[in-house]
Design a protein around this motif. Structure first.
Motif, short mmCIF file in Angstrom:
data_model
loop_
_atom_site.label_atom_id
_atom_site.label_comp_id
_atom_site.label_asym_id
_atom_site.label_seq_id
_atom_site.Cartn_x
_atom_site.Cartn_y
_atom_site.Cartn_z
N SER A 360 0.77 -1.30 -0.12
CA SER A 360 -0.06 -0.07 0.02
C SER A 360 1.10 1.14 -0.03
O SER A 360 1.77 1.53 0.94
CB SER A 360 -0.84 -0.10 1.15
N PRO A 361 0.49 2.25 -0.92
CA PRO A 361 1.25 3.32 -1.02
C PRO A 361 0.81 4.48 -0.22
O PRO A 361 1.19 5.72 -0.09
CB PRO A 361 1.30 3.76 -2.41
N ALA A 362 -0.35 4.18 0.69
CA ALA A 362 -0.94 5.30 1.35
C ALA A 362 -0.10 6.21 2.21
O ALA A 362 -0.47 7.38 2.27
CB ALA A 362 -2.08 4.59 2.33
N ALA A 371 12.85 5.30 -6.39
CA ALA A 371 13.30 4.58 -5.09
C ALA A 371 12.36 4.22 -4.33
O ALA A 371 12.16 2.85 -3.87
CB ALA A 371 14.38 5.45 -4.60
N THR A 372 11.32 4.96 -3.91
CA THR A 372 10.25 4.78 -2.92
C THR A 372 9.37 3.70 -3.62
O THR A 372 8.86 2.75 -2.91
CB THR A 372 9.32 5.73 -2.70
N PHE A 373 8.96 4.00 -4.85
CA PHE A 373 8.23 3.00 -5.76
C PHE A 373 8.78 1.61 -5.86
O PHE A 373 8.00 0.59 -5.52
CB PHE A 373 8.07 3.58 -7.23
N GLY A 402 -10.53 12.48 -8.66
CA GLY A 402 -10.15 11.17 -8.49
C GLY A 402 -8.75 10.72 -8.88
O GLY A 402 -8.47 9.54 -8.45
N ASP A 403 -7.99 11.63 -9.35
CA ASP A 403 -6.48 11.16 -9.65
C ASP A 403 -5.77 10.74 -8.51
O ASP A 403 -5.08 9.70 -8.37
CB ASP A 403 -6.00 12.25 -10.42
N GLU A 404 -6.05 11.54 -7.16
CA GLU A 404 -5.13 11.21 -6.19
C GLU A 404 -5.55 9.99 -5.48
O GLU A 404 -4.39 9.24 -4.94
CB GLU A 404 -5.40 12.52 -5.14
N GLU A 405 -6.76 9.46 -5.47
CA GLU A 405 -7.00 8.24 -5.01
C GLU A 405 -6.74 6.90 -5.88
O GLU A 405 -6.82 5.76 -5.38
CB GLU A 405 -8.51 8.33 -4.34
N THR A 406 -6.49 7.19 -7.13
CA THR A 406 -6.58 6.12 -8.13
C THR A 406 -4.97 6.05 -8.69
O THR A 406 -5.09 5.13 -9.61
CB THR A 406 -7.66 5.98 -9.17
N LYS A 407 -4.37 7.00 -8.87
CA LYS A 407 -3.03 7.14 -9.55
C LYS A 407 -1.95 7.32 -8.76
O LYS A 407 -2.02 7.88 -7.53
CB LYS A 407 -3.09 8.37 -10.40
N LEU A 408 -0.65 6.83 -9.32
CA LEU A 408 0.91 7.20 -8.73
C LEU A 408 1.35 7.84 -9.62
O LEU A 408 1.50 7.35 -10.88
CB LEU A 408 1.17 5.70 -8.05
N VAL A 414 2.86 7.78 -15.12
CA VAL A 414 1.56 7.69 -14.48
C VAL A 414 1.32 6.13 -14.35
O VAL A 414 1.07 5.55 -15.24
CB VAL A 414 0.70 8.45 -14.92
N TRP A 415 1.12 5.74 -12.88
CA TRP A 415 0.56 4.16 -12.81
C TRP A 415 -0.64 4.33 -12.23
O TRP A 415 -1.23 5.03 -11.37
CB TRP A 415 1.45 3.46 -11.83
N HIS A 416 -1.65 3.23 -12.88
CA HIS A 416 -3.13 3.44 -12.36
C HIS A 416 -3.32 2.34 -11.26
O HIS A 416 -2.71 1.05 -11.51
CB HIS A 416 -3.97 3.03 -13.59
N ARG A 417 -3.94 2.70 -10.19
CA ARG A 417 -4.05 1.80 -9.11
C ARG A 417 -5.39 0.96 -9.43
O ARG A 417 -6.56 1.82 -9.31
CB ARG A 417 -4.20 2.36 -7.81
N THR A 418 -5.38 -0.28 -9.75
CA THR A 418 -6.60 -1.06 -10.07
C THR A 418 -7.59 -1.03 -8.92
O THR A 418 -8.88 -1.38 -8.99
CB THR A 418 -6.33 -2.50 -10.45
#
Length: 525
Positions: A360-362, A371-373, A402-408, A414-418
Protein backbone atom coordinates in the motif's frame (compact mmCIF):
# COMPACT_ATOMS: atom_id res chain seq x y z
CA UNK A 1 -7.25 13.39 -38.19
CA UNK A 2 -3.94 13.02 -36.44
CA UNK A 3 -4.22 10.93 -33.32
CA UNK A 4 -0.76 9.61 -34.15
CA UNK A 5 2.07 11.12 -36.14
CA UNK A 6 1.15 8.97 -39.12
CA UNK A 7 -2.48 10.09 -38.93
CA UNK A 8 -3.74 6.55 -38.33
CA UNK A 9 -6.50 7.23 -35.80
CA UNK A 10 -9.24 4.68 -35.22
CA UNK A 11 -11.54 6.61 -37.58
CA UNK A 12 -8.78 6.76 -40.20
CA UNK A 13 -8.48 2.97 -39.94
CA UNK A 14 -12.24 2.68 -40.54
CA UNK A 15 -11.92 4.92 -43.60
CA UNK A 16 -9.16 2.65 -44.88
CA UNK A 17 -11.45 -0.37 -44.43
CA UNK A 18 -14.16 1.48 -46.38
CA UNK A 19 -11.72 2.06 -49.23
CA UNK A 20 -10.38 -1.49 -49.42
CA UNK A 21 -13.44 -3.57 -48.36
CA UNK A 22 -16.44 -1.32 -49.08
CA UNK A 23 -19.02 -4.11 -49.36
CA UNK A 24 -17.98 -5.99 -46.21
CA UNK A 25 -20.63 -6.06 -43.50
CA UNK A 26 -19.58 -3.88 -40.57
CA UNK A 27 -22.53 -4.32 -38.19
CA UNK A 28 -25.53 -6.60 -37.81
CA UNK A 29 -28.39 -5.93 -35.41
CA UNK A 30 -31.72 -7.58 -34.67
CA UNK A 31 -33.16 -10.86 -35.86
CA UNK A 32 -35.80 -12.03 -38.30
CA UNK A 33 -37.89 -9.21 -39.77
CA UNK A 34 -36.12 -6.70 -37.51
CA UNK A 35 -32.65 -7.66 -38.75
CA UNK A 36 -30.53 -4.81 -40.17
CA UNK A 37 -27.03 -4.70 -41.59
CA UNK A 38 -24.71 -1.97 -42.76
CA UNK A 39 -21.60 -2.23 -44.92
CA UNK A 40 -18.31 -0.58 -44.05
CA UNK A 41 -18.67 1.93 -46.90
CA UNK A 42 -22.27 2.80 -46.01
CA UNK A 43 -21.39 3.28 -42.35
CA UNK A 44 -18.51 5.57 -43.33
CA UNK A 45 -20.75 7.57 -45.68
CA UNK A 46 -23.60 7.87 -43.17
CA UNK A 47 -21.18 9.02 -40.48
CA UNK A 48 -19.77 11.70 -42.78
CA UNK A 49 -23.27 12.94 -43.63
CA UNK A 50 -24.35 12.92 -40.00
CA UNK A 51 -21.21 14.84 -38.97
CA UNK A 52 -21.97 17.53 -41.58
CA UNK A 53 -25.64 17.67 -40.49
CA UNK A 54 -24.66 18.09 -36.84
CA UNK A 55 -22.17 20.79 -37.77
CA UNK A 56 -24.88 22.63 -39.72
CA UNK A 57 -27.05 22.42 -36.59
CA UNK A 58 -24.39 24.21 -34.55
CA UNK A 59 -22.18 21.47 -33.09
CA UNK A 60 -18.44 21.98 -33.36
CA UNK A 61 -15.14 20.42 -32.31
CA UNK A 62 -14.80 20.11 -28.56
CA UNK A 63 -18.54 20.08 -27.84
CA UNK A 64 -19.72 17.35 -25.49
CA UNK A 65 -22.64 15.21 -26.63
CA UNK A 66 -24.45 13.16 -24.00
CA UNK A 67 -25.23 9.66 -25.31
CA UNK A 68 -27.90 7.50 -23.65
CA UNK A 69 -28.69 4.82 -26.19
CA UNK A 70 -28.80 1.04 -26.54
CA UNK A 71 -26.11 -0.57 -28.77
CA UNK A 72 -27.42 -0.30 -32.35
CA UNK A 73 -26.16 0.57 -35.80
CA UNK A 74 -27.40 4.14 -35.26
CA UNK A 75 -25.30 4.46 -32.11
CA UNK A 76 -22.06 3.53 -33.88
CA UNK A 77 -22.83 5.76 -36.87
CA UNK A 78 -23.26 8.63 -34.41
CA UNK A 79 -20.06 7.75 -32.55
CA UNK A 80 -17.97 7.80 -35.74
CA UNK A 81 -19.66 11.05 -36.79
CA UNK A 82 -18.72 12.68 -33.48
CA UNK A 83 -15.12 11.54 -33.87
CA UNK A 84 -15.03 13.04 -37.35
CA UNK A 85 -16.48 16.28 -36.03
CA UNK A 86 -13.99 16.41 -33.15
CA UNK A 87 -16.82 16.38 -30.61
CA UNK A 88 -16.71 14.41 -27.35
CA UNK A 89 -19.14 11.52 -26.77
CA UNK A 90 -20.33 11.37 -23.14
CA UNK A 91 -21.62 7.87 -22.41
CA UNK A 92 -24.08 7.25 -19.60
CA UNK A 93 -25.37 3.70 -19.26
CA UNK A 94 -29.09 3.36 -19.92
CA UNK A 95 -29.56 1.65 -16.56
CA UNK A 96 -27.29 3.95 -14.53
CA UNK A 97 -30.17 6.00 -13.19
CA UNK A 98 -31.07 9.64 -13.09
CA UNK A 99 -28.52 10.54 -10.38
CA UNK A 100 -25.56 9.48 -12.53
CA UNK A 101 -27.02 11.28 -15.54
CA UNK A 102 -27.46 14.48 -13.54
CA UNK A 103 -23.91 14.21 -12.19
CA UNK A 104 -22.53 13.66 -15.69
CA UNK A 105 -24.25 16.80 -16.93
CA UNK A 106 -22.77 18.74 -14.02
CA UNK A 107 -19.25 17.41 -14.61
CA UNK A 108 -19.29 18.31 -18.31
CA UNK A 109 -22.40 20.26 -19.44
CA UNK A 110 -23.34 18.82 -22.84
CA UNK A 111 -24.02 20.92 -25.92
CA UNK A 112 -26.35 18.19 -27.22
CA UNK A 113 -27.83 14.82 -26.32
CA UNK A 114 -28.42 11.69 -28.38
CA UNK A 115 -31.23 9.66 -26.84
CA UNK A 116 -32.59 6.25 -27.69
CA UNK A 117 -36.35 5.78 -28.09
CA UNK A 118 -36.79 4.87 -24.41
CA UNK A 119 -34.23 7.36 -23.11
CA UNK A 120 -36.27 10.25 -24.51
CA UNK A 121 -38.58 9.82 -21.53
CA UNK A 122 -35.72 10.84 -19.23
CA UNK A 123 -36.23 14.41 -20.41
CA UNK A 124 -39.57 14.44 -18.62
CA UNK A 125 -37.90 13.64 -15.28
CA UNK A 126 -34.48 15.25 -15.56
CA UNK A 127 -34.08 19.03 -15.26
CA UNK A 128 -30.43 18.71 -16.34
CA UNK A 129 -31.45 16.95 -19.55
CA UNK A 130 -34.13 19.52 -20.28
CA UNK A 131 -31.43 22.21 -20.14
CA UNK A 132 -29.42 20.58 -22.94
CA UNK A 133 -29.78 22.92 -25.96
CA UNK A 134 -30.12 20.24 -28.67
CA UNK A 135 -31.57 16.75 -28.50
CA UNK A 136 -31.45 14.09 -31.20
CA UNK A 137 -32.93 10.61 -31.41
CA UNK A 138 -32.95 7.58 -33.65
CA UNK A 139 -36.56 6.83 -32.71
CA UNK A 140 -39.46 7.18 -35.10
CA UNK A 141 -41.53 9.28 -32.72
CA UNK A 142 -39.43 12.12 -31.34
CA UNK A 143 -40.67 14.12 -28.38
CA UNK A 144 -41.08 17.88 -28.86
CA UNK A 145 -37.79 19.74 -29.37
CA UNK A 146 -36.04 16.52 -30.41
CA UNK A 147 -34.79 15.93 -33.95
CA UNK A 148 -34.46 12.60 -35.72
CA UNK A 149 -30.97 11.88 -37.07
CA UNK A 150 -32.63 10.25 -40.09
CA UNK A 151 -32.73 13.76 -41.54
CA UNK A 152 -28.96 13.57 -42.08
CA UNK A 153 -29.31 10.96 -44.83
CA UNK A 154 -29.77 13.58 -47.58
CA UNK A 155 -27.14 15.99 -46.30
CA UNK A 156 -23.87 16.42 -48.19
CA UNK A 157 -21.07 14.49 -46.46
CA UNK A 158 -18.45 16.22 -44.34
CA UNK A 159 -15.60 17.22 -46.66
CA UNK A 160 -12.81 17.10 -44.09
CA UNK A 161 -12.53 15.62 -40.62
CA UNK A 162 -11.80 18.03 -37.81
CA UNK A 163 -8.14 18.25 -36.82
CA UNK A 164 -7.52 16.25 -33.69
CA UNK A 165 -4.38 15.21 -31.85
CA UNK A 166 -3.34 12.41 -29.56
CA UNK A 167 -4.47 14.35 -26.49
CA UNK A 168 -7.81 15.51 -27.96
CA UNK A 169 -10.72 14.10 -25.86
CA UNK A 170 -12.92 11.61 -27.71
CA UNK A 171 -14.94 9.68 -25.12
CA UNK A 172 -16.11 10.34 -21.58
CA UNK A 173 -17.50 7.47 -19.53
CA UNK A 174 -18.60 7.73 -15.94
CA UNK A 175 -17.63 5.50 -13.04
CA UNK A 176 -18.14 5.78 -9.29
CA UNK A 177 -15.26 6.56 -6.96
CA UNK A 178 -14.78 5.27 -3.43
CA UNK A 179 -16.97 8.14 -2.23
CA UNK A 180 -19.75 7.10 -4.60
CA UNK A 181 -19.45 10.33 -6.60
CA UNK A 182 -19.17 9.68 -10.35
CA UNK A 183 -15.92 10.58 -12.04
CA UNK A 184 -15.29 10.83 -15.75
CA UNK A 185 -12.80 8.58 -17.51
CA UNK A 186 -11.57 10.53 -20.53
CA UNK A 187 -10.31 8.58 -23.51
CA UNK A 188 -8.43 10.69 -26.03
CA UNK A 189 -8.01 9.91 -29.72
CA UNK A 190 -4.46 8.79 -28.99
CA UNK A 191 -5.68 6.57 -26.15
CA UNK A 192 -8.28 4.92 -28.42
CA UNK A 193 -5.61 4.13 -30.98
CA UNK A 194 -3.29 2.75 -28.30
CA UNK A 195 -6.14 0.64 -26.95
CA UNK A 196 -6.89 -0.59 -30.46
CA UNK A 197 -3.24 -1.60 -30.87
CA UNK A 198 -3.31 -3.40 -27.51
CA UNK A 199 -6.45 -5.30 -28.49
CA UNK A 200 -4.98 -6.24 -31.88
CA UNK A 201 -1.89 -7.56 -30.13
CA UNK A 202 -3.90 -9.67 -27.70
CA UNK A 203 -7.54 -10.53 -28.27
CA UNK A 204 -8.82 -8.93 -31.47
CA UNK A 205 -10.13 -11.23 -34.21
CA UNK A 206 -8.69 -11.27 -37.71
CA UNK A 207 -10.12 -9.28 -40.61
CA UNK A 208 -13.18 -11.03 -42.01
CA UNK A 209 -14.22 -12.72 -38.77
CA UNK A 210 -17.78 -12.50 -37.38
CA UNK A 211 -17.93 -11.50 -33.74
CA UNK A 212 -21.13 -11.61 -31.68
CA UNK A 213 -19.94 -8.93 -29.28
CA UNK A 214 -21.37 -7.30 -26.18
CA UNK A 215 -18.42 -4.97 -25.45
CA UNK A 216 -18.65 -1.52 -27.10
CA UNK A 217 -14.88 -1.00 -26.97
CA UNK A 218 -14.41 -4.22 -28.94
CA UNK A 219 -17.07 -3.17 -31.48
CA UNK A 220 -15.14 0.04 -32.08
CA UNK A 221 -11.91 -1.91 -32.54
CA UNK A 222 -13.69 -4.37 -34.85
CA UNK A 223 -14.81 -1.50 -37.09
CA UNK A 224 -11.21 -0.39 -37.46
CA UNK A 225 -9.98 -3.98 -37.91
CA UNK A 226 -12.45 -5.12 -40.56
CA UNK A 227 -14.32 -7.58 -38.32
CA UNK A 228 -18.10 -7.92 -38.62
CA UNK A 229 -19.75 -7.16 -35.28
CA UNK A 230 -23.06 -8.89 -34.59
CA UNK A 231 -24.81 -6.86 -31.88
CA UNK A 232 -26.53 -9.19 -29.39
CA UNK A 233 -30.30 -9.42 -29.63
CA UNK A 234 -30.54 -8.91 -25.88
CA UNK A 235 -30.92 -6.34 -23.13
CA UNK A 236 -27.28 -5.74 -22.19
CA UNK A 237 -28.16 -3.82 -19.04
CA UNK A 238 -28.68 -7.18 -17.28
CA UNK A 239 -26.28 -9.70 -18.87
CA UNK A 240 -27.13 -12.31 -16.24
CA UNK A 241 -30.79 -12.23 -17.24
CA UNK A 242 -30.59 -12.29 -21.04
CA UNK A 243 -33.07 -14.37 -23.00
CA UNK A 244 -30.74 -17.29 -23.73
CA UNK A 245 -32.91 -19.12 -26.31
CA UNK A 246 -33.37 -15.86 -28.24
CA UNK A 247 -29.63 -15.15 -28.24
CA UNK A 248 -28.79 -18.74 -29.19
CA UNK A 249 -31.23 -18.45 -32.09
CA UNK A 250 -29.29 -15.41 -33.23
CA UNK A 251 -26.06 -17.44 -33.02
CA UNK A 252 -27.61 -20.16 -35.17
CA UNK A 253 -28.75 -17.61 -37.77
CA UNK A 254 -25.63 -15.42 -37.89
CA UNK A 255 -22.97 -18.13 -37.53
CA UNK A 256 -20.41 -16.02 -35.62
CA UNK A 257 -16.85 -17.28 -35.50
CA UNK A 258 -16.33 -15.62 -32.14
CA UNK A 259 -18.34 -14.68 -29.05
CA UNK A 260 -17.19 -11.71 -26.95
CA UNK A 261 -19.40 -11.40 -23.88
CA UNK A 262 -19.31 -11.00 -20.09
CA UNK A 263 -19.25 -14.14 -17.92
CA UNK A 264 -22.84 -13.70 -16.69
CA UNK A 265 -24.16 -13.71 -20.25
CA UNK A 266 -22.11 -16.73 -21.27
CA UNK A 267 -23.27 -18.59 -18.16
CA UNK A 268 -26.87 -18.07 -19.30
CA UNK A 269 -26.04 -19.37 -22.75
CA UNK A 270 -24.21 -22.52 -21.62
CA UNK A 271 -26.99 -23.31 -19.13
CA UNK A 272 -29.44 -23.37 -22.05
CA UNK A 273 -27.19 -25.50 -24.28
CA UNK A 274 -26.43 -29.18 -24.58
CA UNK A 275 -22.87 -30.53 -25.01
CA UNK A 276 -21.75 -29.89 -28.58
CA UNK A 277 -24.88 -27.79 -29.23
CA UNK A 278 -25.18 -27.07 -32.97
CA UNK A 279 -25.99 -23.44 -32.27
CA UNK A 280 -22.36 -23.06 -31.16
CA UNK A 281 -21.06 -24.90 -34.21
CA UNK A 282 -19.49 -21.91 -35.96
CA UNK A 283 -17.76 -20.54 -32.86
CA UNK A 284 -14.00 -20.92 -32.88
CA UNK A 285 -13.16 -18.49 -30.08
CA UNK A 286 -14.86 -17.19 -26.94
CA UNK A 287 -13.55 -14.06 -25.22
CA UNK A 288 -14.91 -13.10 -21.84
CA UNK A 289 -14.17 -10.55 -19.16
CA UNK A 290 -15.64 -7.58 -17.33
CA UNK A 291 -16.04 -9.74 -14.23
CA UNK A 292 -14.36 -12.75 -12.61
CA UNK A 293 -14.03 -15.72 -14.98
CA UNK A 294 -14.08 -18.94 -12.99
CA UNK A 295 -12.84 -22.35 -14.17
CA UNK A 296 -16.33 -23.88 -14.08
CA UNK A 297 -17.47 -21.45 -16.79
CA UNK A 298 -14.41 -22.19 -18.92
CA UNK A 299 -15.12 -25.93 -18.49
CA UNK A 300 -18.77 -25.46 -19.45
CA UNK A 301 -17.74 -23.54 -22.57
CA UNK A 302 -15.51 -26.46 -23.57
CA UNK A 303 -18.51 -28.79 -23.40
CA UNK A 304 -20.78 -26.69 -25.62
CA UNK A 305 -18.07 -25.43 -28.00
CA UNK A 306 -15.34 -28.08 -27.90
CA UNK A 307 -13.42 -26.63 -30.85
CA UNK A 308 -13.32 -23.05 -29.58
CA UNK A 309 -10.40 -21.31 -27.97
CA UNK A 310 -11.50 -19.87 -24.62
CA UNK A 311 -9.86 -16.65 -23.48
CA UNK A 312 -10.48 -14.86 -20.17
CA UNK A 313 -9.45 -11.20 -20.07
CA UNK A 314 -8.73 -9.17 -16.95
CA UNK A 315 -9.04 -5.40 -17.22
CA UNK A 316 -10.90 -2.34 -16.04
CA UNK A 317 -12.49 0.83 -17.38
CA UNK A 318 -9.14 2.55 -17.05
CA UNK A 319 -7.01 -0.22 -18.54
CA UNK A 320 -8.37 -2.80 -20.97
CA UNK A 321 -6.79 -5.32 -21.42
CA UNK A 322 -4.40 -5.97 -18.52
CA UNK A 323 -3.93 -9.75 -18.57
CA UNK A 324 -5.26 -12.74 -20.48
CA UNK A 325 -5.70 -16.40 -19.69
CA UNK A 326 -6.04 -19.06 -22.37
CA UNK A 327 -8.17 -21.79 -20.79
CA UNK A 328 -5.94 -24.42 -22.42
CA UNK A 329 -3.12 -23.31 -20.10
CA UNK A 330 -5.17 -23.76 -16.93
CA UNK A 331 -3.59 -26.75 -15.19
CA UNK A 332 -4.58 -29.06 -12.36
CA UNK A 333 -1.87 -27.36 -10.31
CA UNK A 334 -3.59 -24.01 -10.91
CA UNK A 335 -6.85 -25.44 -9.64
CA UNK A 336 -5.13 -26.94 -6.61
CA UNK A 337 -3.61 -23.56 -5.75
CA UNK A 338 -7.04 -22.00 -6.12
CA UNK A 339 -8.43 -24.58 -3.69
CA UNK A 340 -5.62 -23.69 -1.25
CA UNK A 341 -6.58 -20.00 -1.21
CA UNK A 342 -4.21 -18.55 -3.79
CA UNK A 343 -7.04 -16.82 -5.66
CA UNK A 344 -8.23 -16.79 -9.25
CA UNK A 345 -5.77 -17.35 -12.12
CA UNK A 346 -5.80 -14.33 -14.46
CA UNK A 347 -3.05 -15.38 -16.83
CA UNK A 348 -0.15 -13.33 -18.14
CA UNK A 349 0.00 -9.54 -18.36
CA UNK A 350 -0.41 -8.43 -21.97
CA UNK A 351 2.65 -7.14 -23.80
CA UNK A 352 1.58 -3.46 -24.09
CA UNK A 353 1.15 -3.09 -20.31
CA UNK A 354 3.66 -2.82 -17.46
CA UNK A 355 2.30 -4.38 -14.25
CA UNK A 356 3.55 -4.38 -10.70
CA UNK A 357 2.26 -5.70 -7.41
CA UNK A 358 3.04 -3.27 -4.59
CA UNK A 359 2.50 -2.70 -0.89
CA UNK A 360 0.00 0.00 0.00
CA UNK A 361 1.38 3.41 -0.98
CA UNK A 362 -1.00 5.23 1.39
CA UNK A 363 1.80 6.49 3.65
CA UNK A 364 3.67 8.07 0.74
CA UNK A 365 0.96 10.05 -1.05
CA UNK A 366 0.35 9.79 -4.76
CA UNK A 367 3.61 11.37 -5.95
CA UNK A 368 6.54 9.03 -5.41
CA UNK A 369 10.18 9.00 -6.41
CA UNK A 370 11.51 5.97 -8.23
CA UNK A 371 13.36 4.59 -5.21
CA UNK A 372 10.26 4.67 -3.00
CA UNK A 373 8.14 3.07 -5.71
CA UNK A 374 10.70 0.30 -6.25
CA UNK A 375 10.81 -0.36 -2.51
CA UNK A 376 7.03 -0.97 -2.52
CA UNK A 377 7.32 -3.84 -5.03
CA UNK A 378 6.18 -7.22 -3.74
CA UNK A 379 8.28 -10.31 -4.57
CA UNK A 380 6.70 -13.27 -6.45
CA UNK A 381 3.98 -14.97 -4.45
CA UNK A 382 3.42 -12.06 -2.04
CA UNK A 383 0.06 -10.28 -2.43
CA UNK A 384 -0.28 -6.55 -2.95
CA UNK A 385 -2.19 -3.99 -4.96
CA UNK A 386 -2.04 -4.33 -8.75
CA UNK A 387 -0.82 -1.19 -10.54
CA UNK A 388 -0.37 -0.79 -14.29
CA UNK A 389 0.95 1.70 -16.80
CA UNK A 390 1.09 1.87 -20.57
CA UNK A 391 -0.16 3.79 -23.59
CA UNK A 392 -3.66 2.29 -23.20
CA UNK A 393 -3.84 2.94 -19.44
CA UNK A 394 -5.82 6.01 -18.43
CA UNK A 395 -3.44 8.69 -17.12
CA UNK A 396 -6.10 10.70 -15.32
CA UNK A 397 -9.74 11.59 -14.98
CA UNK A 398 -11.60 14.58 -16.38
CA UNK A 399 -10.25 17.70 -14.65
CA UNK A 400 -8.24 15.52 -12.28
CA UNK A 401 -11.19 14.43 -10.15
CA UNK A 402 -10.23 11.07 -8.60
CA UNK A 403 -6.57 11.13 -9.64
CA UNK A 404 -5.13 11.29 -6.13
CA UNK A 405 -6.98 8.16 -4.98
CA UNK A 406 -6.39 6.06 -8.12
CA UNK A 407 -3.08 7.21 -9.63
CA UNK A 408 0.59 7.15 -8.69
CA UNK A 409 2.97 9.59 -10.34
CA UNK A 410 6.53 8.28 -10.42
CA UNK A 411 8.56 10.88 -12.23
CA UNK A 412 6.97 11.27 -15.65
CA UNK A 413 5.20 7.90 -15.47
CA UNK A 414 1.59 7.59 -14.32
CA UNK A 415 0.58 4.24 -12.80
CA UNK A 416 -3.08 3.32 -12.36
CA UNK A 417 -4.11 1.74 -9.09
CA UNK A 418 -6.63 -0.93 -10.00
CA UNK A 419 -7.88 -1.33 -6.43
CA UNK A 420 -7.45 -5.10 -6.87
CA UNK A 421 -5.19 -7.29 -4.78
CA UNK A 422 -3.14 -9.92 -6.57
CA UNK A 423 0.15 -11.75 -6.71
CA UNK A 424 2.58 -12.69 -9.46
CA UNK A 425 4.08 -16.17 -9.45
CA UNK A 426 7.66 -16.97 -10.39
CA UNK A 427 6.62 -17.34 -14.05
CA UNK A 428 5.03 -13.88 -14.14
CA UNK A 429 1.44 -15.11 -14.12
CA UNK A 430 -1.13 -13.09 -12.20
CA UNK A 431 -3.56 -14.34 -9.58
CA UNK A 432 -6.45 -12.22 -8.28
CA UNK A 433 -7.40 -11.98 -4.61
CA UNK A 434 -10.26 -9.49 -4.80
CA UNK A 435 -10.81 -5.83 -4.03
CA UNK A 436 -8.38 -4.17 -1.65
CA UNK A 437 -11.30 -2.65 0.25
CA UNK A 438 -12.69 -6.14 0.97
CA UNK A 439 -9.49 -7.41 2.61
CA UNK A 440 -9.93 -8.54 6.21
CA UNK A 441 -7.14 -7.67 8.65
CA UNK A 442 -7.47 -8.93 12.23
CA UNK A 443 -5.43 -10.48 15.02
CA UNK A 444 -4.94 -13.63 12.96
CA UNK A 445 -3.47 -11.77 10.03
CA UNK A 446 -4.80 -10.95 6.57
CA UNK A 447 -7.62 -12.78 4.81
CA UNK A 448 -8.90 -12.32 1.29
CA UNK A 449 -12.65 -13.03 1.02
CA UNK A 450 -12.45 -13.46 -2.76
CA UNK A 451 -9.91 -16.26 -2.32
CA UNK A 452 -12.38 -18.03 -0.04
CA UNK A 453 -15.19 -17.56 -2.53
CA UNK A 454 -12.95 -18.93 -5.31
CA UNK A 455 -12.16 -22.07 -3.32
CA UNK A 456 -15.82 -22.64 -2.49
CA UNK A 457 -16.90 -22.12 -6.09
CA UNK A 458 -14.24 -24.51 -7.34
CA UNK A 459 -15.83 -27.29 -5.27
CA UNK A 460 -19.48 -26.16 -5.46
CA UNK A 461 -19.97 -24.01 -8.61
CA UNK A 462 -23.61 -23.22 -7.88
CA UNK A 463 -23.01 -22.07 -4.31
CA UNK A 464 -23.50 -18.39 -3.51
CA UNK A 465 -21.30 -17.30 -0.64
CA UNK A 466 -19.55 -14.29 0.81
CA UNK A 467 -16.95 -13.96 3.57
CA UNK A 468 -17.13 -10.74 5.61
CA UNK A 469 -15.76 -9.28 8.82
CA UNK A 470 -18.45 -8.51 11.38
CA UNK A 471 -18.01 -7.44 15.00
CA UNK A 472 -14.44 -8.74 15.01
CA UNK A 473 -15.33 -12.14 13.55
CA UNK A 474 -14.90 -13.74 10.15
CA UNK A 475 -18.38 -14.73 9.04
CA UNK A 476 -19.22 -16.88 6.03
CA UNK A 477 -22.67 -16.10 4.62
CA UNK A 478 -24.18 -18.79 2.38
CA UNK A 479 -27.57 -19.44 0.87
CA UNK A 480 -29.86 -21.33 3.20
CA UNK A 481 -31.11 -24.01 0.80
CA UNK A 482 -28.84 -26.55 -0.85
CA UNK A 483 -25.59 -25.41 0.76
CA UNK A 484 -23.17 -27.98 2.20
CA UNK A 485 -23.07 -28.50 5.96
CA UNK A 486 -20.86 -26.35 8.16
CA UNK A 487 -18.18 -29.02 8.53
CA UNK A 488 -17.75 -29.33 4.76
CA UNK A 489 -17.58 -25.56 4.34
CA UNK A 490 -14.98 -25.20 7.08
CA UNK A 491 -12.93 -28.05 5.65
CA UNK A 492 -12.91 -26.38 2.24
CA UNK A 493 -11.64 -23.19 3.88
CA UNK A 494 -9.03 -24.86 6.10
CA UNK A 495 -6.46 -22.34 4.81
CA UNK A 496 -8.58 -19.49 6.21
CA UNK A 497 -10.23 -20.18 9.58
CA UNK A 498 -13.71 -18.71 9.97
CA UNK A 499 -15.68 -18.00 13.13
CA UNK A 500 -19.26 -18.54 12.03
CA UNK A 501 -21.50 -19.64 9.18
CA UNK A 502 -24.74 -17.75 8.55
CA UNK A 503 -27.32 -19.08 6.10
CA UNK A 504 -29.68 -16.78 4.27
CA UNK A 505 -31.77 -16.87 1.11
CA UNK A 506 -30.72 -13.79 -0.82
CA UNK A 507 -28.26 -12.61 -3.40
CA UNK A 508 -25.06 -11.19 -1.94
CA UNK A 509 -25.67 -7.49 -1.21
CA UNK A 510 -22.62 -6.22 0.66
CA UNK A 511 -24.10 -2.86 1.77
CA UNK A 512 -26.94 -4.75 3.51
CA UNK A 513 -24.86 -7.66 4.78
CA UNK A 514 -23.76 -5.99 8.03
CA UNK A 515 -27.40 -5.18 8.90
CA UNK A 516 -28.38 -8.79 8.17
CA UNK A 517 -25.62 -10.14 10.40
CA UNK A 518 -26.63 -7.77 13.18
CA UNK A 519 -30.15 -9.19 13.08
CA UNK A 520 -29.25 -12.87 12.82
CA UNK A 521 -26.29 -12.81 15.27
CA UNK A 522 -27.18 -10.10 17.83
CA UNK A 523 -24.72 -11.47 20.37
CA UNK A 524 -21.70 -11.45 18.08
CA UNK A 525 -18.72 -9.44 19.37
Amino acid sequence: MSARADGASVVALLAAQAATRPDAIALVEGRGAARRTITVATLDDRARRLAAWLAADGLSAGDAVLVVHQPTIDLYVLLVALFRLGAVAMFVDLGAGRAVLEAACAISPPAAAFLGPRAQLLRLASPALRRVPRCYTSGRWPLPFTRRIAGAAVHAPLAHDATTHADTPALLTFTSGSTGAPRAACRTHGFLRAQHDALVATILADTGARDLVAFPVVVLANLARGVTSVLPDADLRRPGAVDAPRLLAQCAAERPTRLSAPPAMLARLVAASAPGDARWGSVREVVTGGGPVFPDLLDALARVAPHARRLAVYGSTEAEPIAELDAATLTDADRARMADGDGLPAGTPVAPVRLRVIASPAAHGWRLNAATFDALARPPGVPGEIVVTGAHVLRGYWRGTGDEETKLRVGDTVWHRTGDVGALDADGRLRLLGRATATITDARGTAYPFAAECALRLRWPALRAALVAHAGERVLVVERDGAPDDAALRACLAFMPIDAVVRHNSKVDYPRLARLLGRERPGAR
